[in-house]
Design a protein around this motif. Structure first.
Motif, PDB file in Angstrom:
ATOM      1  N   ASP A 202       0.825  -1.193   0.000  1.00  0.00           N
ATOM      2  CA  ASP A 202       0.000   0.000   0.000  1.00  0.00           C
ATOM      3  C   ASP A 202       0.864   1.250   0.000  1.00  0.00           C
ATOM      4  OD1 ASP A 202      -2.190  -1.635   0.103  1.00  0.00           O
ATOM      5  OD2 ASP A 202      -2.383  -1.551   2.283  1.00  0.00           O
ATOM      6  N   THR A 203       0.317   2.270  -0.582  1.00  0.00           N
ATOM      7  CA  THR A 203       1.021   3.557  -0.570  1.00  0.00           C
ATOM      8  C   THR A 203       0.994   4.152   0.832  1.00  0.00           C
ATOM      9  OG1 THR A 203      -0.992   4.725  -1.186  1.00  0.00           O
ATOM     10  CG2 THR A 203       0.412   3.941  -2.994  1.00  0.00           C
ATOM     11  N   GLU A 204       1.865   5.138   1.066  1.00  0.00           N
ATOM     12  CA  GLU A 204       1.931   5.757   2.377  1.00  0.00           C
ATOM     13  C   GLU A 204       0.632   6.475   2.720  1.00  0.00           C
ATOM     14  OE1 GLU A 204       3.677   6.710   6.018  1.00  0.00           O
ATOM     15  OE2 GLU A 204       4.223   5.277   4.436  1.00  0.00           O
ATOM     16  N   GLU A 205      -0.013   7.021   1.702  1.00  0.00           N
ATOM     17  CA  GLU A 205      -1.289   7.705   1.942  1.00  0.00           C
ATOM     18  C   GLU A 205      -2.361   6.709   2.394  1.00  0.00           C
ATOM     19  OE1 GLU A 205      -4.491  10.547  -0.461  1.00  0.00           O
ATOM     20  OE2 GLU A 205      -2.703   9.730  -1.472  1.00  0.00           O
ATOM     21  N   ASN A 206      -2.425   5.546   1.734  1.00  0.00           N
ATOM     22  CA  ASN A 206      -3.405   4.520   2.139  1.00  0.00           C
ATOM     23  C   ASN A 206      -3.079   3.948   3.522  1.00  0.00           C
ATOM     24  OD1 ASN A 206      -4.648   4.928  -0.303  1.00  0.00           O
ATOM     25  ND2 ASN A 206      -3.661   3.175  -1.310  1.00  0.00           N
ATOM     26  N   ARG A 207      -1.777   3.800   3.820  1.00  0.00           N
ATOM     27  CA  ARG A 207      -1.404   3.264   5.133  1.00  0.00           C
ATOM     28  C   ARG A 207      -1.798   4.205   6.257  1.00  0.00           C
ATOM     29  NH1 ARG A 207       2.244   3.199   9.076  1.00  0.00           N
ATOM     30  NH2 ARG A 207       3.211   5.106   8.304  1.00  0.00           N
ATOM     31  N   LEU A 209      -4.192   6.394   6.153  1.00  0.00           N
ATOM     32  CA  LEU A 209      -5.653   6.386   6.249  1.00  0.00           C
ATOM     33  C   LEU A 209      -6.148   5.141   6.998  1.00  0.00           C
ATOM     34  CD1 LEU A 209      -8.375   7.633   5.477  1.00  0.00           C
ATOM     35  CD2 LEU A 209      -8.250   6.361   3.313  1.00  0.00           C
ATOM     36  N   TYR A 210      -5.538   3.988   6.727  1.00  0.00           N
ATOM     37  CA  TYR A 210      -5.933   2.758   7.410  1.00  0.00           C
ATOM     38  C   TYR A 210      -5.533   2.797   8.876  1.00  0.00           C
ATOM     39  CZ  TYR A 210      -7.254  -2.139   7.562  1.00  0.00           C
ATOM     40  OH  TYR A 210      -7.898  -3.308   7.838  1.00  0.00           O
ATOM     41  N   LYS A 211      -4.419   3.484   9.194  1.00  0.00           N
ATOM     42  CA  LYS A 211      -4.030   3.636  10.591  1.00  0.00           C
ATOM     43  C   LYS A 211      -5.010   4.545  11.336  1.00  0.00           C
ATOM     44  CE  LYS A 211      -0.550   6.250  11.668  1.00  0.00           C
ATOM     45  NZ  LYS A 211       0.824   6.793  11.881  1.00  0.00           N
ATOM     46  N   TYR A 212      -5.529   5.543  10.667  1.00  0.00           N
ATOM     47  CA  TYR A 212      -6.473   6.461  11.291  1.00  0.00           C
ATOM     48  C   TYR A 212      -7.831   5.789  11.513  1.00  0.00           C
ATOM     49  CZ  TYR A 212      -9.590  10.466  11.864  1.00  0.00           C
ATOM     50  OH  TYR A 212     -10.540  11.327  12.335  1.00  0.00           O
ATOM     51  N   THR A 213      -8.263   4.946  10.579  1.00  0.00           N
ATOM     52  CA  THR A 213      -9.598   4.333  10.682  1.00  0.00           C
ATOM     53  C   THR A 213      -9.588   3.058  11.521  1.00  0.00           C
ATOM     54  OG1 THR A 213      -9.192   3.175   8.588  1.00  0.00           O
ATOM     55  CG2 THR A 213     -10.346   5.307   8.502  1.00  0.00           C
TER      56      THR A 213
END
Length: 483
Positions: A202-207, A209-213
């Motif tokens: 996953d890209t850093e942006e997706n990671r 976002l997944y860490k936040y959710t």
């Protein structure tokens, strides 16, 4: 229809009445009441209390006690003093109230009226109707059967669920030559599906976002709270909190114990509160080292200083002072006659011997087996167990099974040499140590303990170290040369 009686009715009325009569007959009386009395009557006869109201009977039930005691009464109490019988209407509910030879059944089946043995349940059928005629009563053949089938075909159940066939749902299914369903396509390796190593991460942006959710952090990743720290925190000597400068020793404890000042040392500020609230607090919340408020005026109830609450006892000869200090005579303070001995006839062991009877708890009269050969099931104490001090402070090599007494055993030269050589210690002259240890025992025997050998060797090491530190002795030059 004849009804017979239940077997439970043949039982005797009381299971313990015959036992009571047998005990009374064996003792030569008609009832057990001749051998017992109540504890109340016994104490009354001995004058142990004063009955100031003899016309009023005492309340409650007193304990039955025997008038006399004998070996027969002690060995057979169930005959001499039988228990009261169970009431007849409650006897069937007890599990242990069955008589000899009686079948154990549920209490609901006891005392019931059963029919006679030739009685049969049910209604007698009509004569002439057999089972075969009953089964063929609705049989149809020929034209009658066809007419019945045509009449039954109009029903929905006959159309969807015909007799002898599966449920018909009206579907028209056409199966392909390959079978039902769609093909799976090209097969894929299950290992690559589970461990997709060729899949791009996953890209850093997706990671982020997944860490936040989902709070999905990488292993060892710390929480980044995005604080904006001031520039002073970048200094390596920065510490959080307020510095006290050079605090005076004892000032903090003095400030904590002095309740008349504020936290900054100033005089406590006066607060104006309602008087009724302050009075309520003083009455209901007792101050430290002060007695509780009686809640009967500012100074308590108006009573004389010599006034005492309660009613003076007019029927007792004893006062509170006599109860506290004691009023027993010397004879009453002496121990009972049966203290440490038996006064019942037939139970006393009279002997002229002065020895102690029985087996001692600590068996020092027999040789104790070695600890390494003693069974774990042997719970006998031989007097060689260690004390609490030894358990709290064990010996040096107890964890290896070597007690300190093994170091004090004197051994011959060959055995002691074998022990020393097995330790693999360099620079030890055993023969010289042996010659110095033998004169320590003053008996001339060629036996030396390991403790004496260690003592002499330790003394030599201490002398060598002392000579090295004081600058004397041959070892100083060698020590400096090694440096």
């Amino acid at each position: 229809m004849a009804l017979s009686h239940s077997p439970a009715q043949d039982r005797p009325g009381s299971g313990s009445s015959s036992l009571k009569q047998a005990g009374a007959a064996a003792l030569g009386g008609s009832s057990s009441q001749a051998f017992t009395t109540t504890l109340y009557e016994q104490m009354k006869a001995k004058g142990l209390f004063k009955n100031h109201f003899p016309n009023i009977p005492p309340a409650g039930k007193s304990i039955n006690v025997p008038l006399n005691d004998s070996a027969q009464q002690d060995l057979a109490p169930e005959i001499c003093f039988p228990l009261p019988a169970t009431p007849v209407n409650e006897r069937k509910f007890r599990r242990i109230s069955h008589g000899p030879g009686e079948i154990c059944v549920h209490h609901g089946l006891k005392d019931q009226l059963l029919p006679a043995e030739d009685f049969r349940y049910g209604i007698r059928g009509q004569k002439g109707a057999s089972t075969e005629d009953t089964m063929k009563a609705g049989l149809l053949l020929g034209v009658a059967a066809y007419q019945n089938e045509v009449a039954e075909s109009v029903y929905e159940s006959s159309k969807k669920e015909p007799l002898g066939k599966a449920w018909s749902r009206g579907h028209s299914l056409k199966m392909l030559p390959e079978g039902f369903g769609n093909p799976s396509g090209t097969p894929q390796d299950g290992k690559e599906v589970i461990y997709a190593i060729h899949q791009k991460p996953d890209t850093e942006e997706n990671r982020l976002l997944y860490k936040y959710t989902h709070n999905n952090f990488n292993p060892g990743e710390r929480i980044e709270r995005k604080y904006r720290w001031p520039a002073e925190t970048e200094d390596s000597r920065f510490r959080f909190g307020h510095g006290l400068g050079q605090p005076q020793e004892g000032a903090g404890a003095r400030l904590a114990l002095n309740w008349d000042v504020e936290d900054d040392g100033a005089v406590r500020r006066t607060r104006l509160v309602q008087k009724n609230a302050e009075d309520f607090r003083n009455v209901h919340h007792t101050k430290v080292y002060h007695k509780a408020h009686p809640m009967q005026g500012a100074n308590g109830p108006p009573l004389d200083p010599d006034f005492r609450h309660g009613v003076k006892s007019g029927i007792s000869d004893y006062t509170a002072k006599s109860c506290i200090q004691g009023y027993y005579s010397l004879e009453e303070q002496l121990p009972d006659q049966d203290l440490g001995r038996c006064l019942k006839p037939g139970r006393r062991n009279v002997t002229v011997a002065t020895r102690a009877f029985g087996v001692p708890s600590v068996r020092t009269d027999i040789p104790a087996p070695p600890p390494d050969k003693r069974s774990i099931a042997d719970n006998c104490s031989y007097g060689d167990e260690c004390s609490a001090a030894a358990l709290l402070n064990p010996q040096r090599f107890d964890d290896r099974g070597v007690p300190d007494r093994d170091f004090l055993i004197r051994r011959p030269k060959d055995e002691l040499r074998e022990l020393v050589e097995s330790c693999d210690v360099e620079g030890v002259d055993f023969d010289a140590l042996w010659e110095e240890c033998v004169p320590l025992f003053d008996d001339g025997l060629p036996l030396v303990s390991l403790d004496a050998l260690l003592f002499v060797h330790t003394k030599k090491l201490e002398d060598r170290v002392a000579a090295l530190h004081t600058g004397t002795g041959p070892g100083l030059a060698a020590y400096k040369g090694a440096l």
